[in-house]
Enzyme design. Structure first.
Site, mmCIF file in Angstrom:
data_model
loop_
_atom_site.group_PDB
_atom_site.id
_atom_site.type_symbol
_atom_site.label_atom_id
_atom_site.label_comp_id
_atom_site.label_asym_id
_atom_site.label_seq_id
_atom_site.Cartn_x
_atom_site.Cartn_y
_atom_site.Cartn_z
ATOM 1 N N GLN A 227 -15.797 -29.299 -20.048
ATOM 2 C CA GLN A 227 -16.853 -28.251 -20.977
ATOM 3 C C GLN A 227 -16.756 -28.456 -22.603
ATOM 4 O O GLN A 227 -17.726 -27.549 -23.331
ATOM 5 C CB GLN A 227 -15.369 -26.313 -20.618
ATOM 6 C CG GLN A 227 -15.731 -25.130 -21.712
ATOM 7 C CD GLN A 227 -16.968 -24.776 -20.836
ATOM 8 O OE1 GLN A 227 -17.531 -24.592 -19.829
ATOM 9 N NE2 GLN A 227 -18.056 -24.141 -21.478
ATOM 10 N N CYS B 163 -16.193 -20.756 -22.739
ATOM 11 C CA CYS B 163 -17.130 -21.234 -21.671
ATOM 12 C C CYS B 163 -17.007 -20.532 -20.018
ATOM 13 O O CYS B 163 -17.602 -21.248 -19.678
ATOM 14 C CB CYS B 163 -15.184 -21.992 -21.226
ATOM 15 S SG CYS B 163 -14.152 -21.335 -20.704
ATOM 16 N N HIS C 105 -9.829 -29.469 -19.601
ATOM 17 C CA HIS C 105 -11.495 -28.813 -19.111
ATOM 18 C C HIS C 105 -12.641 -29.041 -20.321
ATOM 19 O O HIS C 105 -13.419 -29.079 -20.697
ATOM 20 C CB HIS C 105 -11.399 -27.355 -19.174
ATOM 21 C CG HIS C 105 -13.015 -27.320 -18.943
ATOM 22 N ND1 HIS C 105 -13.601 -27.528 -17.833
ATOM 23 C CD2 HIS C 105 -13.721 -25.891 -17.978
ATOM 24 C CE1 HIS C 105 -14.362 -27.402 -17.274
ATOM 25 N NE2 HIS C 105 -14.112 -25.782 -17.683
ATOM 26 N N ASP D 79 -11.501 -17.733 -24.871
ATOM 27 C CA ASP D 79 -11.397 -17.758 -23.675
ATOM 28 C C ASP D 79 -10.706 -17.023 -22.679
ATOM 29 O O ASP D 79 -9.008 -16.106 -23.516
ATOM 30 C CB ASP D 79 -10.151 -19.078 -23.171
ATOM 31 C CG ASP D 79 -11.148 -20.108 -21.785
ATOM 32 O OD1 ASP D 79 -11.115 -18.907 -21.166
ATOM 33 O OD2 ASP D 79 -10.002 -20.347 -20.832
ATOM 34 N N ARG E 216 -23.646 -27.248 -20.370
ATOM 35 C CA ARG E 216 -23.057 -28.537 -19.010
ATOM 36 C C ARG E 216 -23.770 -28.610 -18.419
ATOM 37 O O ARG E 216 -23.238 -30.047 -18.309
ATOM 38 C CB ARG E 216 -22.199 -27.100 -18.208
ATOM 39 C CG ARG E 216 -21.517 -26.297 -18.765
ATOM 40 C CD ARG E 216 -19.968 -26.907 -18.691
ATOM 41 N NE ARG E 216 -19.347 -27.633 -18.059
ATOM 42 C CZ ARG E 216 -18.639 -26.826 -17.375
ATOM 43 N NH1 ARG E 216 -18.150 -25.594 -17.311
ATOM 44 N NH2 ARG E 216 -18.082 -27.542 -16.260
ATOM 45 N N ARG F 84 -12.435 -30.643 -9.540
ATOM 46 C CA ARG F 84 -11.457 -29.597 -10.545
ATOM 47 C C ARG F 84 -10.024 -29.148 -9.219
ATOM 48 O O ARG F 84 -9.832 -28.781 -7.887
ATOM 49 C CB ARG F 84 -12.184 -27.514 -10.260
ATOM 50 C CG ARG F 84 -11.864 -27.039 -10.066
ATOM 51 C CD ARG F 84 -12.878 -25.657 -11.271
ATOM 52 N NE ARG F 84 -13.117 -25.724 -12.156
ATOM 53 C CZ ARG F 84 -13.771 -24.773 -12.541
ATOM 54 N NH1 ARG F 84 -13.776 -23.364 -12.427
ATOM 55 N NH2 ARG F 84 -14.739 -25.052 -14.188
HETATM 56 N N1 NVA Z 1 -8.980 -21.453 -18.503
HETATM 57 C C1 NVA Z 1 -9.487 -20.743 -17.159
HETATM 58 C C2 NVA Z 1 -10.784 -21.534 -18.055
HETATM 59 C C3 NVA Z 1 -12.121 -21.368 -16.300
HETATM 60 C C4 NVA Z 1 -13.117 -22.335 -16.575
HETATM 61 C C5 NVA Z 1 -9.254 -20.901 -16.173
HETATM 62 O O1 NVA Z 1 -8.472 -22.099 -16.408
HETATM 63 O O2 NVA Z 1 -9.135 -20.471 -15.445
HETATM 64 N N1 CP Z 2 -16.966 -22.337 -17.687
HETATM 65 C C1 CP Z 2 -16.741 -22.883 -16.537
HETATM 66 O O1 CP Z 2 -15.838 -23.820 -15.834
HETATM 67 O O2 CP Z 2 -17.040 -21.946 -15.669
HETATM 68 P P1 CP Z 2 -16.801 -21.951 -14.067
HETATM 69 O O3 CP Z 2 -15.624 -22.197 -13.642
HETATM 70 O O4 CP Z 2 -17.586 -20.659 -12.936
HETATM 71 O O5 CP Z 2 -17.472 -23.497 -12.776
#
Ligand code: NVA
Ligand code: CP
Length: 327
Positions: A131, A269, A128, A231, A297, A101
């Site tokens: 997800q 998500c 992502h 989201d 997930r 990540r």
């Molecule tokens: N769009 C959000 C998704 C979190 C799982 C982010 O990047 O923070």
């Molecule tokens: N949806 C998701 O990726 O959650 P986290 O940021 O908690 O991993």
């Protein structure tokens, strides 16, 4: 070259279906596959915060018979400026896959270019994709599974409301088009998806029978949609940016009224901010499947890792193969 999963279109429509079918199988029988027995290690590296991704990958790797190694980048030399290339050279000498990540997509692409084991995108600023696999699995579970061929996903409408320029919107475009879905993105003009990703999604949709619609009309987007998704309005790294509040996104809040128009499922998500992108009544209400989605997930990522490991390539690092097969 090993197979990587850096963005949703790294899986062809047929391959995406194979991964989803395996995900459904693993949801029914969690310990049916043990491709990481040994145990083989999977590095799971975080440049950003996470709850679901961390827990689902760590649990998933263990359930596949492997050993998860969770690395906080800030506590590693990567966080002190060691290059991505050097970090990858070291990791790939020891682990069987890398899950990362991070921030810009170019970072994970650089890692993949140096990796001799599969690299999996656990969220970047642009995509992502893990997800979306979980979301497709969730929709399929609630629309009768994949047994009827494409009917669970193909041709069905998926309406995403909110920040159309973020990683989730981009992944819904590519992943939804790959599944042959009618992908509708409802967003303010200031936060529309990257046109290059829209073109790519249109290209995929032309082959899969899917459809791509961009609109600023949330009511039109949700009408008749099998799934309504949203989201956070402020993704990780965007804290403090102007124009990310009610003044921009209020018309795109998922409300009970919009869910009635849809008649479908609500997905998010997570993490969610009640009263912002979704009302408490919707996310805690009868159409919400967010906890199934979070659980998926685990199943989707186990299926993905299994699929990637079952499609090895000549250049896979020697340590990743059983000793008897090493040259
Ligand atoms: N769009 C959000 C998704 C979190 C799982 C982010 O990047 O923070
Ligand atoms: N949806 C998701 O990726 O959650 P986290 O940021 O908690 O991993």
């Amino acid at each position: 070259m090993p197979r990587h999963f850096l963005r949703d279109d790294d899986l062809s429509p047929r391959e995406q279906k194979e991964v989803l079918a395996l995900g459904l199988e693993l949801a029914d029988d969690r310990f049916a596959r043990r491709p990481l027995e040994g145990p083989r290690t999977v590095a799971i590296v975080f440049d950003k915060s996470s709850t679901r991704t961390r827990v689902s990958f760590a649990t998933g790797v263990a359930e596949l018979g492997g050993s998860p190694l969770v690395i906080e980048a800030a506590a590693s030399q990567l966080g002190r400026g060691e290059s991505i290339a050097d970090t990858t050279e070291v990791l790939t000498r020891m682990v069987s896959a890398i899950v990362w990540r991070t921030f810009g997509q170019e970072r994970i692409e650089e890692m993949a270019a140096h990796a001799t084991v599969p690299v999996v995108n656990a969220l970047t600023d642009e995509f992502h994709p893990c997800q979306i696999l979980a979301d497709l699995l969730t929709i399929a579970q609630h629309t009768g599974g994949l047994a009827d061929g494409d009917a669970a996903l193909a041709g069905r409408a998926l309406a995403y409301l909110g920040d159309g320029a973020n990683n989730m919107a981009h992944s819904y475009l590519l992943g939804g088009a790959t599944a042959g879905m009618d992908v509708r993105i409802a967003a303010p003009a200031s936060h529309r998806p990257d046109p290059r990703i829209v073109s790519r999604a249109q290209e995929i949709a032309a082959r899969t029978g899917g459809r791509i619609t961009l609109t600023d009309d949330p009511r039109a987007a949700v009408t008749g949609a099998t799934a309504v998704l949203t989201d956070t309005w402020v993704s990780m790294g965007q804290e403090g940016e102007d124009g990310r509040g009610q003044e921009t996104f209020a018309p795109f809040q998922v409300t009970e009224e919009l869910m009635e128009l849809s008649g479908g499922l609500f997905l998010h998500c997570l993490p969610a901010y009640r009263g912002k992108e979704v009302t408490a009544g919707v996310i805690d209400g009868p159409r919400s499947v967010v906890w199934d989605e979070a659980e998926n997930r685990l199943h989707a990522q186990k299926a993905l890792l299994t699929w990637l490991l079952e499609h090895p390539d000549e250049s896979t690092a020697p340590h990743a193969r059983p000793v008897a097969q090493r040259r």
